[in-house]
Design a protein around this motif. Sequence first.
Motif, PDB file in Angstrom:
ATOM      1  N   ARG A 190      44.343  50.864  19.758  1.00 42.36           N
ATOM      2  CA  ARG A 190      43.457  50.695  20.979  1.00 42.36           C
ATOM      3  C   ARG A 190      42.357  49.494  20.921  1.00 42.36           C
ATOM      4  N   LEU A 191      41.822  49.453  19.427  1.00 48.22           N
ATOM      5  CA  LEU A 191      41.082  48.338  19.240  1.00 48.22           C
ATOM      6  C   LEU A 191      41.789  46.917  19.350  1.00 48.22           C
ATOM      7  N   GLN A 192      42.815  47.081  18.731  1.00 51.97           N
ATOM      8  CA  GLN A 192      43.712  45.627  18.558  1.00 51.97           C
ATOM      9  C   GLN A 192      44.068  45.348  20.070  1.00 51.97           C
ATOM     10  N   HIS A 193      44.572  46.288  20.855  1.00 49.19           N
ATOM     11  CA  HIS A 193      45.195  45.884  22.225  1.00 49.19           C
ATOM     12  C   HIS A 193      43.943  45.395  23.073  1.00 49.19           C
ATOM     13  N   THR A 194      42.581  45.738  22.944  1.00 52.83           N
ATOM     14  CA  THR A 194      41.705  45.557  23.756  1.00 52.83           C
ATOM     15  C   THR A 194      40.853  44.392  23.412  1.00 52.83           C
ATOM     16  N   VAL A 195      40.173  44.446  22.301  1.00 49.08           N
ATOM     17  CA  VAL A 195      39.300  43.942  21.735  1.00 49.08           C
ATOM     18  C   VAL A 195      39.979  42.433  21.071  1.00 49.08           C
ATOM     19  N   GLY A 196      41.020  42.857  20.309  1.00 47.13           N
ATOM     20  CA  GLY A 196      41.845  41.910  19.456  1.00 47.13           C
ATOM     21  C   GLY A 196      42.459  41.118  20.264  1.00 47.13           C
ATOM     22  N   PHE A 197      43.392  41.486  21.113  1.00 51.19           N
ATOM     23  CA  PHE A 197      44.269  40.720  21.850  1.00 51.19           C
ATOM     24  C   PHE A 197      44.038  40.374  23.341  1.00 51.19           C
ATOM     25  N   GLY A 198      43.026  41.562  23.815  1.00 55.27           N
ATOM     26  CA  GLY A 198      42.863  41.433  25.249  1.00 55.27           C
ATOM     27  C   GLY A 198      42.019  40.200  25.847  1.00 55.27           C
ATOM     28  N   LYS A 199      41.941  39.857  27.210  1.00 52.80           N
ATOM     29  CA  LYS A 199      41.209  38.733  27.772  1.00 52.80           C
ATOM     30  C   LYS A 199      40.631  39.368  28.898  1.00 52.80           C
ATOM     31  N   LEU A 200      39.391  38.708  29.099  1.00 53.83           N
ATOM     32  CA  LEU A 200      38.587  39.044  30.179  1.00 53.83           C
ATOM     33  C   LEU A 200      39.122  38.289  31.449  1.00 53.83           C
ATOM     34  N   PHE A 201      39.399  39.094  32.434  1.00 53.89           N
ATOM     35  CA  PHE A 201      40.152  38.428  33.712  1.00 53.89           C
ATOM     36  C   PHE A 201      41.486  38.004  33.233  1.00 53.89           C
ATOM     37  N   GLY A 202      42.187  38.263  32.288  1.00 59.89           N
ATOM     38  CA  GLY A 202      43.417  37.767  31.995  1.00 59.89           C
ATOM     39  C   GLY A 202      43.350  36.347  31.122  1.00 59.89           C
ATOM     40  N   GLN A 203      42.030  35.827  31.097  1.00 60.37           N
ATOM     41  CA  GLN A 203      41.846  34.236  30.837  1.00 60.37           C
ATOM     42  C   GLN A 203      41.047  34.041  29.527  1.00 60.37           C
ATOM     43  N   VAL A 204      40.020  34.698  29.384  1.00 55.34           N
ATOM     44  CA  VAL A 204      39.221  34.507  28.022  1.00 55.34           C
ATOM     45  C   VAL A 204      39.290  35.669  27.167  1.00 55.34           C
ATOM     46  N   PRO A 205      39.800  35.307  25.848  1.00 57.51           N
ATOM     47  CA  PRO A 205      39.708  36.289  24.644  1.00 57.51           C
ATOM     48  C   PRO A 205      38.359  37.200  24.586  1.00 57.51           C
ATOM     49  N   TRP A 206      38.516  38.500  24.455  1.00 59.86           N
ATOM     50  CA  TRP A 206      37.183  39.405  24.291  1.00 59.86           C
ATOM     51  C   TRP A 206      36.477  38.784  22.936  1.00 59.86           C
ATOM     52  N   LEU A 207      37.327  38.338  21.976  1.00 58.32           N
ATOM     53  CA  LEU A 207      36.595  37.853  20.982  1.00 58.32           C
ATOM     54  C   LEU A 207      35.721  36.701  21.347  1.00 58.32           C
ATOM     55  N   VAL A 208      36.115  35.789  22.006  1.00 55.56           N
ATOM     56  CA  VAL A 208      35.194  34.687  22.599  1.00 55.56           C
ATOM     57  C   VAL A 208      34.015  35.045  23.346  1.00 55.56           C
ATOM     58  N   VAL A 209      34.393  36.125  24.257  1.00 55.60           N
ATOM     59  CA  VAL A 209      33.118  36.874  24.859  1.00 55.60           C
ATOM     60  C   VAL A 209      32.164  37.449  23.972  1.00 55.60           C
ATOM     61  N   ILE A 210      32.376  38.163  23.092  1.00 56.58           N
ATOM     62  CA  ILE A 210      31.685  38.650  22.262  1.00 56.58           C
ATOM     63  C   ILE A 210      30.902  37.728  21.352  1.00 56.58           C
ATOM     64  N   ALA A 211      31.498  36.597  20.947  1.00 53.51           N
ATOM     65  CA  ALA A 211      30.966  35.418  20.096  1.00 53.51           C
ATOM     66  C   ALA A 211      29.835  34.916  21.263  1.00 53.51           C
ATOM     67  N   PHE A 212      30.257  34.483  22.358  1.00 53.65           N
ATOM     68  CA  PHE A 212      29.265  33.942  23.266  1.00 53.65           C
ATOM     69  C   PHE A 212      27.975  34.703  23.528  1.00 53.65           C
ATOM     70  N   THR A 213      28.243  36.131  23.741  1.00 53.85           N
ATOM     71  CA  THR A 213      27.363  36.931  24.300  1.00 53.85           C
ATOM     72  C   THR A 213      26.071  36.886  23.006  1.00 53.85           C
ATOM     73  N   THR A 214      26.827  36.850  21.874  1.00 53.32           N
ATOM     74  CA  THR A 214      25.971  37.198  20.561  1.00 53.32           C
ATOM     75  C   THR A 214      25.089  35.854  20.470  1.00 53.32           C
ATOM     76  N   THR A 215      25.801  34.781  20.724  1.00 55.97           N
ATOM     77  CA  THR A 215      25.181  33.434  20.412  1.00 55.97           C
ATOM     78  C   THR A 215      23.885  33.293  21.623  1.00 55.97           C
ATOM     79  N   LEU A 216      24.414  33.480  22.860  1.00 59.97           N
ATOM     80  CA  LEU A 216      23.265  33.633  23.624  1.00 59.97           C
ATOM     81  C   LEU A 216      22.091  34.447  23.462  1.00 59.97           C
ATOM     82  N   VAL A 217      22.151  35.643  23.185  1.00 54.55           N
ATOM     83  CA  VAL A 217      21.203  36.624  22.919  1.00 54.55           C
ATOM     84  C   VAL A 217      20.293  35.939  21.895  1.00 54.55           C
ATOM     85  N   PHE A 218      21.012  35.619  20.687  1.00 51.35           N
ATOM     86  CA  PHE A 218      20.075  35.289  19.815  1.00 51.35           C
ATOM     87  C   PHE A 218      19.626  33.925  19.558  1.00 51.35           C
TER      88      PHE A 218
END
Length: 359
Positions: A190-218
């Motif tokens: 479940r973790l791999q299929h969502t966070v690992g390989f999943g994409k937000l709106f089918g375009q942006v990988p969730w890993l990139v979303v997490i990294a971008f959010t972390t970067t923005l917050v800190f």
Amino acid sequence: MSTRPPGRTGRGAPVIAPTADAPGPRRPRAALPGWARRLASANETWTSGVLLLLVAFFTAARPDTFLTRYDLTQIATNAAIYLVLGVGMTYVIIVAGIDLSVGSVLVLSAVLSAEYTVHHGGAEAGWGTVAVSALIALATGLLWGALQGWLVAKAKVPPLIVTLGGFGAALGIAQVVTGGQDPTGAVPSRLQHTVGFGKLFGQVPWLVVIAFTTTLVFGLVLTRTRFGRHTYAIGSNPEAARRVGIDVDRHLVKVYALTGLLAGLGSTMWLAYFGTTSIAGHSTDNLKVITAVVLGGASLFGGRGTVLGTVIGVFIPAVLTTGLIIMDVQQYWQDVAIGVVLVAAVYLDQFRRRGRERG
């Protein structure tokens, strides 16, 4: 009537009358606007230029294979984990510290998280197990970082020694727990299929979303909060920071704890994407992350650095590595190239520092 001869003043100094052919006073050249001067002198501007040069070089060398949509996605995904680690390293370097243990802390966090997963459902584990495993990873990184921060702040052990010891100790504990072997069934599907390989709106990988959010917050924490101002103050002059009432020791513990926490987050991202703890695969993570932060303009002497610069600095090695792979350069030479970039970055940092002191 005055008896002074023409062309003389009362004190006898000659008066030179202007002539039509005499040049007038030179007008100063129009100076650049303040915002333009700041932009031209900003380190982020120069590092952006280096990044664009690398992109242009590899695009010209391999126009059919480099900078495609697939390549851009892969570069961003591969850089995401190092960006999360780099945000924490930015804080540490701004306070004139260093953390050589981030790769080993990532491994230890991943191993303890994976061991829980193995005994609570394995690859078929549900979201409850996924959540607890992620919390174990975050807590492991947080506590390890806080311990290292305490040794630096309270025990007064140099951060180089503390984190070098932490590098070996964290990796050693991970190997003791696993017997030196990556555990099987350690990552829920479940973790791999969502966070690992999943994409937000089918375009942006969730890993990139997490990294971008972390970067923005800190990034906002560093530039818009008292915690960020104290971080810069301690890095610039810890004694002056103490005199104005900043609890320097407590703040250092928090900074190192933050770095450990983000290493724990990076371990969860790693497990989701690669599906394994990769115990032997993180020996150069510290080199890559420090390279990125220094390339981004953070000074190893403390007091200077930005999260935006780290973002640019992370993508320089990412683009460099991807370009070298496309050009069929051996892995060993890739590590050599990253090492050369680090040395060059430190040299440029010292060169800029001397220039500012002379100016």
